[in-house]
Design an enzyme around this catalytic site. Structure first.
Site, PDB file in Angstrom:
ATOM      1  N   HIS A   1       0.822  -1.214   0.000  1.00 45.15           N
ATOM      2  CA  HIS A   1       0.000   0.000   0.000  1.00 45.15           C
ATOM      3  C   HIS A   1       0.857   1.266   0.000  1.00 45.15           C
ATOM      4  O   HIS A   1       1.789   1.401   0.792  1.00 45.15           O
ATOM      5  CB  HIS A   1      -0.902  -0.009   1.236  1.00 45.15           C
ATOM      6  CG  HIS A   1      -1.940   1.061   1.216  1.00 45.15           C
ATOM      7  ND1 HIS A   1      -3.185   0.864   0.676  1.00 45.15           N
ATOM      8  CD2 HIS A   1      -1.912   2.352   1.636  1.00 45.15           C
ATOM      9  CE1 HIS A   1      -3.889   1.981   0.774  1.00 45.15           C
ATOM     10  NE2 HIS A   1      -3.134   2.899   1.355  1.00 45.15           N
TER      11      HIS A   1
ATOM     12  N   VAL B   1       1.729  -1.875   5.643  1.00 51.17           N
ATOM     13  CA  VAL B   1       2.633  -1.789   4.490  1.00 51.17           C
ATOM     14  C   VAL B   1       2.249  -2.766   3.393  1.00 51.17           C
ATOM     15  O   VAL B   1       2.876  -2.793   2.338  1.00 51.17           O
ATOM     16  CB  VAL B   1       4.114  -2.064   4.866  1.00 51.17           C
ATOM     17  CG1 VAL B   1       4.632  -1.019   5.826  1.00 51.17           C
ATOM     18  CG2 VAL B   1       4.301  -3.466   5.427  1.00 51.17           C
ATOM     19  N   GLU B   2       1.239  -3.598   3.621  1.00 55.30           N
ATOM     20  CA  GLU B   2       0.817  -4.541   2.583  1.00 55.30           C
ATOM     21  C   GLU B   2      -0.567  -4.144   2.059  1.00 55.30           C
ATOM     22  O   GLU B   2      -0.679  -3.245   1.240  1.00 55.30           O
ATOM     23  CB  GLU B   2       0.890  -5.980   3.119  1.00 55.30           C
ATOM     24  CG  GLU B   2       2.326  -6.333   3.528  1.00 55.30           C
ATOM     25  CD  GLU B   2       2.499  -7.769   3.986  1.00 55.30           C
ATOM     26  OE1 GLU B   2       2.230  -8.687   3.213  1.00 55.30           O
ATOM     27  OE2 GLU B   2       2.936  -7.973   5.144  1.00 55.30           O
ATOM     28  N   MET B   3      -1.633  -4.744   2.573  1.00 57.03           N
ATOM     29  CA  MET B   3      -2.951  -4.461   2.015  1.00 57.03           C
ATOM     30  C   MET B   3      -3.718  -3.400   2.813  1.00 57.03           C
ATOM     31  O   MET B   3      -4.747  -2.906   2.363  1.00 57.03           O
ATOM     32  CB  MET B   3      -3.732  -5.767   1.881  1.00 57.03           C
ATOM     33  CG  MET B   3      -3.082  -6.693   0.845  1.00 57.03           C
ATOM     34  SD  MET B   3      -3.578  -8.428   0.968  1.00 57.03           S
ATOM     35  CE  MET B   3      -5.139  -8.382   0.089  1.00 57.03           C
TER      36      MET B   3
END
Lengths: 355, 355
Positions: free
Chosen positions: B95, B137-139
């Site tokens: 993201h 930091v991912e989805m």
């Protein structure tokens, strides 16, 4: 006195059936005069003849993130085969999480469009495929870097040679685009409600959808949205009658004016194709309208100068929902591994000269 | 005097064949004592029994970008079924184009790992699946938002109900994870060189690969890399003998210490599984090593205290290249369209409280 009554009933029934059929037959004739069905298989592209290796290569390249500088973004990122060839975004997100200027048009049935992009700046899918690879807000890559990457992977070298037999240096940017074009030409959605209706199936559209189709023709929608794709073949000002506000028509994007540099092309866009439109919200080049019915209403006032009643907008929307065809079944290709000489991903947010 | 010569030749031939066979037989016995083959189909997961609807749902959810706040990122983004279940990045990008802290481990054959993530903080694939969806930091999503999104799409509501029959409120975050776990358990790569060799095919490994396998065992690699996945089942310090530099072992990432908070777990990681390792560069949790042979050399000095000769490192690398199995053929699922009540993509770079 029973006989005359029975005869009367029988006559009434026959008349009613015949009237209904006549209505369907007339509507079918009207539709067939304006629209053409999506074929089940792609027609040959004269400048880019089919071969199985080229198609397989194009299928792989469509899903190949190594066409982008970051090695994260592929055609599939914004033209998702799980999402009717589009994405779920107002305008697409690319390299460095940058927001692109326009909504991603679907790749499905795009081979039937006269030109590609909202402003028609690419003549065909081959030319189109080269654009996003190089756009700094999309894949942010350079042709020389794409070629270096593909040449570093033996499976691609072998496949390009088979796909473009007899060529001295087949691994090149032009051939990349040709292979992708050939694959995209297979992304077709036949057998939607309209096509089945045109083929003779009276039940392929509901009564409401038939009324919507009739309204679509009568109110003038089909003036810009006709042909195989119900659009995608000609250019029109957004705001034929009344220009929408800056929310829908951002003043910074003057459409085809950027291509032709002539003032009559200010805010002129290619009419979008309407096949599968119910599957590809949000709408317009700005992606600012999320409801298909709202989009229909905007079109009524801006393009036709007709305030559609809510009932009319609903019926036209129901008709547009009948344009969702059989979605292609696409296998996710297995991509070959990188090698020691494959360039590494470059995630830096700004385009660099060092590519 | 011809006869004795012929006999001698014959005897020599038989002896040679018998020696070769004996060598293969011994090596096979050694291998079968340490490793187990990847099965062609997944074993039942007791806590998550199979049904076809659940598998179909999991397949869709693995490719579903609407599990992320941006509606751009899915499991497939970092665990690409075209790239052996991994990505091409040192550490994954999520993201807001944020760079995550660790290299994405493959989802392929991951069902055979004892625990998931580099630090083993998830007990199984079901627990694992919940992590990236919520990681900022991912989805960058929240379970309540995922549930709201899935509940807004009738096709998902229907499929969850069929996948989890008898449940009152089947569309929930836990069931999302169960469905994804079931799909991931089908991502298997049987029939690689090692497995075919263990099954009795002497020609499944080259002479160099057999030497590499012998070295893999003799030098102690198999001490941490054994079982079905040649790794993935136990925890070891990165630097059993000699700690690598900060380039490979960033001091900010203390591995399993973050999970257990005990000093003996500083810089302890789960040994990575080595199936398909030649397809999933770059290497180590930091993703800082791009060449498999370099990774083998680093392992020799840091874990075994053995400076492997280049010839030895090459042979072990050749053996590791024999661990690439049949890649699963995965259809890209067709995903259902959003509706008026589906939350819109949220691309804002920072996690917000308003989710």
């Amino acid at each position: 006195m029973k006989k005359p009554v029975s005869l009367l009933v029988l006559t009434a029934c026959l008349l009613s059936t015949s009237l209904a059929s006549a209505g369907d037959a007339d509507l079918r004739a009207t539709a067939k005069g304006l629209f053409k069905p999506i074929p089940a298989t792609a027609a040959e592209i004269k400048a880019n003849p089919h071969n199985d290796y080229k198609l397989r290569l194009g299928h792989m390249l469509y899903f190949e993130p190594r066409l982008s500088a970051s090695q994260l973004i592929s055609c599939q990122t914004c033209h998702n085969v799980g999402l009717a060839g589009a994405d779920l975004q107002e305008t697409s997100t690319g390299h460095g999480w940058q927001k692109g200027p326009r909504n991603a048009p679907t790749t499905y049935n795009a081979v039937f469009n006269t030109a590609q992009f909202w402003d028609g700046r690419a003549a065909d899918l081959k030319e189109q495929a080269k654009g996003p690879v190089q756009a700094s807000v999309e894949m942010n890559n350079k042709p020389a870097m794409v070629e270096k990457t593909l040449k570093s992977i033996p499976e691609y070298v072998d496949l390009f040679a088979k796909a473009f037999p007899g060529e001295k240096d087949p691994v090149n940017f032009e051939n990349m685009a040709k292979a992708i074009e050939l694959f995209e030409a297979t992304l077709l959605t036949p057998n939607d409600g309209l096509d089945r209706f045109m083929a003779g199936d009276d039940k392929a559209l509901t009564a409401e959808q038939k009324e919507g189709l009739q309204l679509f023709v009568d109110t003038g929608c089909a003036g810009c949205h006709d042909g195989v794709n119900l659009g995608g073949t000609d250019y029109f000002p957004f705001g034929v009658v009344e220009q929408p506000g800056a929310e829908l028509l951002p003043p910074g994007d003057k459409g085809r004016f950027a291509v032709t540099n002539t003032s009559k092309d200010e805010y002129v866009f290619r009419s979008p194709a309407l096949r599968n439109i119910a599957l590809t919200a949000p709408y317009f080049h700005s992606g600012k309208v999320w409801s298909l019915q709202d989009a229909v209403a905007v079109m009524g006032s801006s393009q036709l100068g007709a305030e559609l009643s809510e009932a009319q907008a609903v019926k036209i929307t129901r008709f547009l929902e009948a344009l969702s065809g059989d979605q292609p079944e696409v296998l996710h290709p297995v991509l070959p591994p990188s090698t020691a000489s494959t360039p590494r991903p470059d995630l830096s947010a700004l385009p660099t000269a060092a590519h």
